[in-house]
Design an enzyme around this catalytic site. Structure first.
Site, short mmCIF file in Angstrom:
data_model
loop_
_atom_site.label_atom_id
_atom_site.label_comp_id
_atom_site.label_asym_id
_atom_site.label_seq_id
_atom_site.Cartn_x
_atom_site.Cartn_y
_atom_site.Cartn_z
N GLN A 186 0.82 -1.22 0.00
CA GLN A 186 0.00 0.00 0.00
C GLN A 186 0.85 1.27 0.00
OE1 GLN A 186 -3.29 0.22 -0.34
NE2 GLN A 186 -3.70 -1.97 -0.27
N CYS A 337 -14.93 -10.93 4.55
CA CYS A 337 -15.93 -11.88 5.01
C CYS A 337 -15.26 -13.22 5.20
CB CYS A 337 -16.97 -12.09 3.92
SG CYS A 337 -18.30 -10.92 3.95
N1 PLP Z 1 -0.49 -6.81 1.21
C1 PLP Z 1 -1.28 -5.75 1.32
C2 PLP Z 1 -1.00 -4.73 2.38
C3 PLP Z 1 -2.37 -5.58 0.46
O1 PLP Z 1 -3.16 -4.51 0.59
C4 PLP Z 1 -2.61 -6.57 -0.55
C5 PLP Z 1 -3.77 -6.46 -1.43
O2 PLP Z 1 -4.79 -5.91 -1.09
C6 PLP Z 1 -1.73 -7.66 -0.63
C7 PLP Z 1 -0.69 -7.76 0.26
C8 PLP Z 1 -1.92 -8.72 -1.66
O3 PLP Z 1 -1.45 -8.27 -2.91
P1 PLP Z 1 -1.90 -8.97 -4.27
O4 PLP Z 1 -3.31 -8.52 -4.51
O5 PLP Z 1 -0.97 -8.43 -5.30
O6 PLP Z 1 -1.76 -10.43 -4.10
#
Ligand code: PLP
Length: 400
Positions: A186, A337
């Site tokens: 993020q 969920c």
């Molecule tokens: N880590 C964080 C903080 C995330 O917000 C997300 C996705 O929302 C992920 C990991 C997972 O990433 P990806 O969607 O590329 O698998």
């Protein structure tokens, strides 16, 4: 056509047109980056140039960039790969120190190691704003420094946007020669991310959160990081991540990362102004709404510029989400969920928010396509949605 306000950039942000063009070009060109003939070497050149672009954007060396299929895979490789290797090197190292508000890509990888492989975990707590204290990490390490396999703390939280003191925690971990991973999914494109300056050993990033395509990401891994691979096969990516490289996706990711880094200062200013308008406007509606986490007008260091997180008492976040969606506002509750049952967010609970308060959560996240009109549309639609969601909650409680 009905106007839609997309306020869910933390879930995925629209692919930048420049990235779409780059992906299409590479898809049309083709070639396997591992082949030795002309087409293969051309694809390899694209991959290696992209690696250099990404290294510049993330403040690391090109040879530290390991391409993966995205954030989830990078987190799994960092957590499981380090735990396996460090425990193999010294069987006392079974303990993981993990942020209490991590994404499920980290939490569930940890849970697997605990349930299936005998790992233990100590949680790095957060305060009411969602921020951890490096001294608590020291206390946890001090209990038994030899037993720690890895410290993992996210750079910025995906629900409430809190930015963590990652460099400080890395410095503490390194005093004890313990490696540190950060999930920066993020953070990239929202705050400056410099791998080398942060001091971490491993960093996760995912293209679709900063204007690149879905299904491609990186694990930045120091050359001396010791990792056991998750996948075995062709030995690509320093033997850490076998599999034919996704050259079109990698090109698109590099183009997006370069643009996101170049535009970051202006983008932060624009997003913070929109965020402040959204939060201020929501608080002024007289609906008893509360903002979650630290919020100071114009600040982009404690909370991500593009993150607003509101709690609406007397509502279920899911009802609000559907009512807002019907009104053309796309947002999120932030929490997942489980088996179809909405669960209060572990992030909000870790911040000391009660289960009841956590139920009325709404996450509104802004990005490179966001405008004043999106914020205005949300503020316009919110009172009616809150009114209906509150009546639905009272009716369902009365009928119990
Ligand atoms: N880590 C964080 C903080 C995330 O917000 C997300 C996705 O929302 C992920 C990991 C997972 O990433 P990806 O969607 O590329 O698998």
């Amino acid at each position: 056509m009905k106007f839609t306000a997309y306020l869910d950039h933390a879930a995925t942000t629209p692919t930048r047109p420049e990235a779409v063009t780059a992906i299409a070009e590479q898809l049309a060109t083709g070639g396997n980056a591992s082949s030795l003939h002309t087409a293969g070497r051309a694809a390899r050149k694209v991959v290696e140039e992209s690696r250099e672009d990404l290294a510049k954007a993330l403040g690391c060396g090109p040879s530290e960039v390991v391409f993966t299929s995205g954030g989830t895979e990078s987190d799994n490789l960092a957590i499981k790969g380090t735990w396996w290797q460090r425990r193999a090197d010294d069987p006392r190292r079974t303990r993981l120190l993990i942020g209490a508000t991590e994404h499920h890509a980290v939490l569930d990888a940890v849970e697997h190691l605990v349930n299936a492989e005998g790992a233990t975990v100590d949680w790095i707590e957060v305060d009411a704003t969602g921020r951890s204290n490096p001294e608590q990490v020291r206390d946890l390490i001090e209990r038994d420094p030899e037993s720690v396999a890895l410290v993992s703390l996210m750079w910025a939280n995906n629900e409430v946007g809190t930015v963590q003191p990652v460099a400080e925690v890395a410095a503490v971990a390194h005093e004890y020669a313990i490696p540190m991973h950060t999930d920066a999914v993020q953070a990239v494109g929202q705050v400056p991310v410099d791998f080398t300056a942060s001091g971490v050993d491993l960093l996760t990033a995912s293209a679709h959160k900063f204007g690149g395509p879905q299904g491609v990401g990186v694990l930045v891994a120091r050359r001396d990081a010791t990792l056991t691979p998750l996948t075995h096969g062709g030995g690509q990516e320093r033997q850490l991540r076998s599999g034919t490289l996704n050259a079109p996706g990698i090109r698109g990711m590099a183009v997006a990362a370069t643009l996101a880094t170049q535009e970051l200062p202006q983008e932060q200013e624009k997003l913070a102004a929109l965020r402040d308008k959204l939060i201020g406007g929501a608080l002024d509606l007289g609906l008893d709404i509360e903002v979650t986490g630290a919020h100071e007008i114009g600040d982009v260091t404690a909370r991500l510029a593009g993150n607003a997180h509101l709690r609406v008492p007397g509502c279920d976040g899911d009802s609000l989400l559907y009512l807002l969606d019907a009104a053309g506002i796309e947002c999120s509750t932030g929490s997942a969920c489980q088996a179809g049952v909405p669960q209060p967010s572990h992030v909000l609970l870790a911040m000391g928010i009660t289960e009841d308060d956590a139920r009325g959560a709404l996450r509104l996240t802004l990005g490179h396509t966001s405008t004043d009109a999106d914020v205005a549309a949300f503020l316009h639609a919110l009172p009616a949605a809150v009114d209906r969601a509150r009546r639905a909650r009272s009716a369902s409680r009365a009928g119990r």
